[in-house]
Design a protein around this motif. Sequence first.
Motif, PDB file in Angstrom:
ATOM      1  N   GLY A 183       0.783  -1.223   0.000  1.00 50.49           N
ATOM      2  CA  GLY A 183       0.000   0.000   0.000  1.00 50.49           C
ATOM      3  C   GLY A 183       0.815   1.273   0.000  1.00 50.49           C
ATOM      4  N   LEU A 184       0.191   2.300  -0.545  1.00 54.74           N
ATOM      5  CA  LEU A 184       0.750   3.645  -0.560  1.00 54.74           C
ATOM      6  C   LEU A 184      -0.297   4.551   0.072  1.00 54.74           C
ATOM      7  CD1 LEU A 184       3.289   5.160  -1.744  1.00 54.74           C
ATOM      8  CD2 LEU A 184       1.817   5.770  -3.660  1.00 54.74           C
ATOM      9  N   VAL A 185       0.086   5.266   1.115  1.00 54.36           N
ATOM     10  CA  VAL A 185      -0.874   6.068   1.870  1.00 54.36           C
ATOM     11  C   VAL A 185      -0.429   7.519   1.878  1.00 54.36           C
ATOM     12  CG1 VAL A 185      -2.034   6.382   4.087  1.00 54.36           C
ATOM     13  CG2 VAL A 185      -1.362   4.095   3.357  1.00 54.36           C
ATOM     14  N   ARG A 186      -1.363   8.410   1.594  1.00 58.55           N
ATOM     15  CA  ARG A 186      -1.070   9.834   1.698  1.00 58.55           C
ATOM     16  C   ARG A 186      -1.159  10.250   3.158  1.00 58.55           C
ATOM     17  NH1 ARG A 186      -4.197  14.746  -1.500  1.00 58.55           N
ATOM     18  NH2 ARG A 186      -3.180  16.472  -0.407  1.00 58.55           N
ATOM     19  N   VAL A 187      -0.131  10.939   3.659  1.00 53.67           N
ATOM     20  CA  VAL A 187      -0.095  11.370   5.055  1.00 53.67           C
ATOM     21  C   VAL A 187      -0.011  12.892   5.124  1.00 53.67           C
ATOM     22  CG1 VAL A 187       0.876   9.251   5.980  1.00 53.67           C
ATOM     23  CG2 VAL A 187       2.410  10.996   5.083  1.00 53.67           C
ATOM     24  N   GLY A 188      -0.658  13.457   6.153  1.00 57.00           N
ATOM     25  CA  GLY A 188      -0.654  14.901   6.308  1.00 57.00           C
ATOM     26  C   GLY A 188       0.702  15.453   6.651  1.00 57.00           C
ATOM     27  N   ASP A 189       1.469  14.705   7.427  1.00 57.68           N
ATOM     28  CA  ASP A 189       2.840  15.087   7.761  1.00 57.68           C
ATOM     29  C   ASP A 189       3.640  13.828   7.987  1.00 57.68           C
ATOM     30  OD1 ASP A 189       3.082  14.467  10.824  1.00 57.68           O
ATOM     31  OD2 ASP A 189       1.163  15.520  10.614  1.00 57.68           O
ATOM     32  N   THR A 190       4.940  13.965   8.133  1.00 56.96           N
ATOM     33  CA  THR A 190       5.817  12.787   8.250  1.00 56.96           C
ATOM     34  C   THR A 190       6.361  12.634   9.664  1.00 56.96           C
ATOM     35  OG1 THR A 190       7.696  14.109   7.481  1.00 56.96           O
ATOM     36  CG2 THR A 190       6.480  12.848   5.835  1.00 56.96           C
ATOM     37  N   SER A 191       5.613  13.104  10.654  1.00 55.46           N
ATOM     38  CA  SER A 191       6.020  12.875  12.040  1.00 55.46           C
ATOM     39  C   SER A 191       5.879  11.391  12.357  1.00 55.46           C
ATOM     40  CB  SER A 191       5.154  13.693  12.990  1.00 55.46           C
ATOM     41  OG  SER A 191       3.812  13.243  12.956  1.00 55.46           O
ATOM     42  N   ALA A 192       6.642  10.924  13.337  1.00 52.11           N
ATOM     43  CA  ALA A 192       6.615   9.509  13.697  1.00 52.11           C
ATOM     44  C   ALA A 192       5.210   9.070  14.108  1.00 52.11           C
ATOM     45  CB  ALA A 192       7.613   9.246  14.833  1.00 52.11           C
ATOM     46  N   LYS A 193       4.508   9.937  14.829  1.00 48.47           N
ATOM     47  CA  LYS A 193       3.160   9.604  15.290  1.00 48.47           C
ATOM     48  C   LYS A 193       2.211   9.415  14.112  1.00 48.47           C
ATOM     49  CE  LYS A 193      -0.584  11.228  18.281  1.00 48.47           C
ATOM     50  NZ  LYS A 193      -1.072  12.322  19.165  1.00 48.47           N
ATOM     51  N   SER A 194       2.273  10.319  13.133  1.00 45.82           N
ATOM     52  CA  SER A 194       1.397  10.220  11.953  1.00 45.82           C
ATOM     53  C   SER A 194       1.709   8.971  11.138  1.00 45.82           C
ATOM     54  CB  SER A 194       1.553  11.466  11.072  1.00 45.82           C
ATOM     55  OG  SER A 194       1.127  12.620  11.748  1.00 45.82           O
ATOM     56  N   LEU A 195       3.005   8.658  10.980  1.00 50.28           N
ATOM     57  CA  LEU A 195       3.391   7.463  10.226  1.00 50.28           C
ATOM     58  C   LEU A 195       2.925   6.196  10.926  1.00 50.28           C
ATOM     59  CD1 LEU A 195       7.012   8.430   9.097  1.00 50.28           C
ATOM     60  CD2 LEU A 195       4.939   8.441   7.716  1.00 50.28           C
ATOM     61  N   LYS A 196       3.048   6.187  12.256  1.00 50.93           N
ATOM     62  CA  LYS A 196       2.605   5.015  13.012  1.00 50.93           C
ATOM     63  C   LYS A 196       1.103   4.804  12.839  1.00 50.93           C
ATOM     64  CE  LYS A 196       1.837   3.210  17.629  1.00 50.93           C
ATOM     65  NZ  LYS A 196       1.759   3.542  19.056  1.00 50.93           N
ATOM     66  N   GLU A 197       0.327   5.878  12.949  1.00 53.71           N
ATOM     67  CA  GLU A 197      -1.123   5.767  12.786  1.00 53.71           C
ATOM     68  C   GLU A 197      -1.479   5.267  11.394  1.00 53.71           C
ATOM     69  OE1 GLU A 197      -2.527   9.647  13.728  1.00 53.71           O
ATOM     70  OE2 GLU A 197      -2.331   9.404  15.906  1.00 53.71           O
ATOM     71  N   ALA A 198      -0.758   5.760  10.383  1.00 49.38           N
ATOM     72  CA  ALA A 198      -1.021   5.326   9.008  1.00 49.38           C
ATOM     73  C   ALA A 198      -0.683   3.844   8.831  1.00 49.38           C
ATOM     74  CB  ALA A 198      -0.215   6.178   8.037  1.00 49.38           C
ATOM     75  N   ILE A 199       0.420   3.408   9.430  1.00 50.94           N
ATOM     76  CA  ILE A 199       0.819   1.994   9.334  1.00 50.94           C
ATOM     77  C   ILE A 199      -0.215   1.093   9.993  1.00 50.94           C
ATOM     78  CG2 ILE A 199       2.508   0.296  10.135  1.00 50.94           C
ATOM     79  CD1 ILE A 199       4.631   2.515   9.850  1.00 50.94           C
ATOM     80  N   LEU A 200      -0.592   1.436  11.222  1.00 51.72           N
ATOM     81  CA  LEU A 200      -1.556   0.603  11.943  1.00 51.72           C
ATOM     82  C   LEU A 200      -2.897   0.574  11.227  1.00 51.72           C
ATOM     83  CD1 LEU A 200      -0.797   1.517  15.676  1.00 51.72           C
ATOM     84  CD2 LEU A 200       0.107  -0.344  14.293  1.00 51.72           C
ATOM     85  N   SER A 201      -3.304   1.722  10.675  1.00 49.55           N
ATOM     86  CA  SER A 201      -4.568   1.781   9.945  1.00 49.55           C
ATOM     87  C   SER A 201      -4.539   0.869   8.727  1.00 49.55           C
ATOM     88  CB  SER A 201      -4.852   3.226   9.530  1.00 49.55           C
ATOM     89  OG  SER A 201      -6.017   3.303   8.740  1.00 49.55           O
ATOM     90  N   LEU A 202      -3.420   0.866   7.999  1.00 54.98           N
ATOM     91  CA  LEU A 202      -3.301   0.030   6.801  1.00 54.98           C
ATOM     92  C   LEU A 202      -3.245  -1.453   7.166  1.00 54.98           C
ATOM     93  CD1 LEU A 202      -3.098   0.199   3.745  1.00 54.98           C
ATOM     94  CD2 LEU A 202      -0.617   0.356   3.954  1.00 54.98           C
ATOM     95  N   LEU A 203      -2.554  -1.778   8.250  1.00 53.11           N
ATOM     96  CA  LEU A 203      -2.483  -3.179   8.691  1.00 53.11           C
ATOM     97  C   LEU A 203      -3.851  -3.685   9.113  1.00 53.11           C
ATOM     98  CD1 LEU A 203       0.842  -3.198  10.774  1.00 53.11           C
ATOM     99  CD2 LEU A 203       0.488  -4.047   8.451  1.00 53.11           C
ATOM    100  N   ILE A 204      -4.562  -2.883   9.899  1.00 50.25           N
ATOM    101  CA  ILE A 204      -5.891  -3.286  10.369  1.00 50.25           C
ATOM    102  C   ILE A 204      -6.859  -3.416   9.198  1.00 50.25           C
ATOM    103  CG2 ILE A 204      -7.877  -2.526  11.743  1.00 50.25           C
ATOM    104  CD1 ILE A 204      -5.844  -1.263  13.698  1.00 50.25           C
ATOM    105  N   LYS A 205      -6.717  -2.540   8.207  1.00 56.93           N
ATOM    106  CA  LYS A 205      -7.565  -2.605   7.016  1.00 56.93           C
ATOM    107  C   LYS A 205      -7.455  -3.970   6.345  1.00 56.93           C
ATOM    108  CE  LYS A 205      -7.956  -0.583   2.369  1.00 56.93           C
ATOM    109  NZ  LYS A 205      -7.391   0.437   1.445  1.00 56.93           N
ATOM    110  N   HIS A 206      -6.264  -4.558   6.389  1.00 55.63           N
ATOM    111  CA  HIS A 206      -6.041  -5.860   5.757  1.00 55.63           C
ATOM    112  C   HIS A 206      -6.035  -7.001   6.788  1.00 55.63           C
ATOM    113  CE1 HIS A 206      -5.358  -3.932   1.969  1.00 55.63           C
ATOM    114  NE2 HIS A 206      -4.340  -3.234   2.421  1.00 55.63           N
ATOM    115  N   SER A 207      -6.627  -6.735   7.947  1.00 60.08           N
ATOM    116  CA  SER A 207      -6.773  -7.753   9.010  1.00 60.08           C
ATOM    117  C   SER A 207      -5.437  -8.310   9.468  1.00 60.08           C
ATOM    118  CB  SER A 207      -7.681  -8.901   8.513  1.00 60.08           C
ATOM    119  OG  SER A 207      -8.944  -8.408   8.125  1.00 60.08           O
TER     120      SER A 207
END
Length: 555
Positions: free
Chosen positions: A155-179
């Motif tokens: 996956g490729l996800v658009r993120v609002g910023d590249t802070s560690a917190k934002s990247l972590k949230e994007a990663i977890l969201s993508l993982l959960i999306k795919h179970s």
Amino acid sequence: MLDLSHQSQSIQVAFDKQSEKQRNEHQIRLNASIDVARFLLYFGLSFRGHDKSDSSKNKGLFLGLLEWLAKRLPQVDRVILKHAPKNDMMTSPKIQKDIVGACAQETVKVIINDLDGDYFGILVDESKDISHHEQMALALRYVDKKGQVNEPFIGLVRVGDTSAKSLKEAILSLLIKHSLSPSKIRGQGYDGASNMQGKMNGLKALILQETPSAHCIHCFAHQLQLTLVAVAKKYKEVKTFFAIVSNVLNVIGVSFKRRDKLRDHQAELLEQLLESGEVQSGKELNQERGLQRPGSEANDRLQAEVFLSKINSFEFVFMLHLMLKVLLMSNELSKALQKKEQDIVNAMIFLNLTKDRLQQMRNEGWKSLMDEVSLFCAKHDILVPNMEEFYIPGKSKRRPSSELNSHFDVVSGNLLLGMASLNPANSFANFDKERIMTLAKYYPDEFGELKLRDLSHQLDTFILHMKHGDPRFSDLKGIGDLAKALVEANLVEAYSLIYLLIKLILILPVTTATVERAFSSMKYIKDELRSSIGDLPIDVNKTTYMEKKGEAEID
């Protein structure tokens, strides 16, 4: 009674026949749209053009390929495009997006099914696309049921910023999306950016807070690049050499006329060298490389003459030959590190071999290097200084430690020693049970007290088996080969804990090359045309383009 006895003539049967015909035609139109869409996705091509009218010559590849298909298949031509019902939607942008989205979902589904709920590592990188939007790319690393290491892009996800917190949230969201459960993460791979590798608040630290066994590796290829840059900055002679090379390339690259003259001269010289046998012809040999560099300015004749005098000096020629040798070695190492199936033990072996070669060149290679330089200088009428003259050396800048030693921060020493102890090379010559047991303790969730006891017993039997002369394990080159051999020999269950430990080692990523390739291929997926007309979603488009193996398995 007579009417009821002739059911084939009833109105309902006539309606049913008509409905069946419509269903078949609809299926043909749908299959044609799906086939064309999958073809375009496979090669990362854009779907739409600027004008979709009947008279347009630039309808886009989707409609263009449908027309091409209709001309060659009469049974398709009868039901698609102008012969389709007026309310047909099979060529609409909405249906195109639905088809692409379905292909992406099915592609990722194939990957997730292959993973089958097992442990995995994550590889993450972020970059801006052509529209200057921040994007985060995510790939997984896991060992499949055949014992083969896989690194699929998911996956490729658009993120609002590249802070560690934002990247972590994007990663977890993508993982959960795919179970996928974050608790199954057993490896992290990033480049050296502070938002990734920061000890306190970096992405690595945030993931470790939730999954302590998700050991992190700083991308080996990135560390190699940092080492070379550090050398170039630390030593004045090397820094000056690259500054001259960069300026010479700018002088030539800024002018098409100069480029053509250089090409003609190079072609003539290459022909002479081939005739004399000094160089060999073959695939990927003697190819032209890029010349132009960013930031070039107009250069006059005086500037060119200054650079000519610089490159016609012994010092420049010496550094040219020295850097050629060093960069050839580092290039071999870089290519070895960037292989998807590469494991960390083999990566360290390649790294140590490169260090040994560099040290050997430092200790024994100066005479041969000087001979090459002198021969080159004589051939091109460059003055060679008298090496026998009296010389007063300045302050030595030589450092006792290798740059590769000081810049490669890999993993804990005990962790690495344990991995090396499972290497099957040379009939398990490095096998060390104590170190392997120490390695297992780095994964407390998998190896509790009882499991450690069972692992100890398995290791005793395992090493006797491996050294007993079983031909299936006699010629293994690395841990990856060992994993596949255990699967093929149906010994995974017998040595279940050892195989688990091997998988955990293989999950540790060596390089982030997979996600970096995702950004490199972005120019094929998101170009100026897509940016201007709002083509299909880039994230789903890119997933099917990158993961051709998974897409090919879709029914």
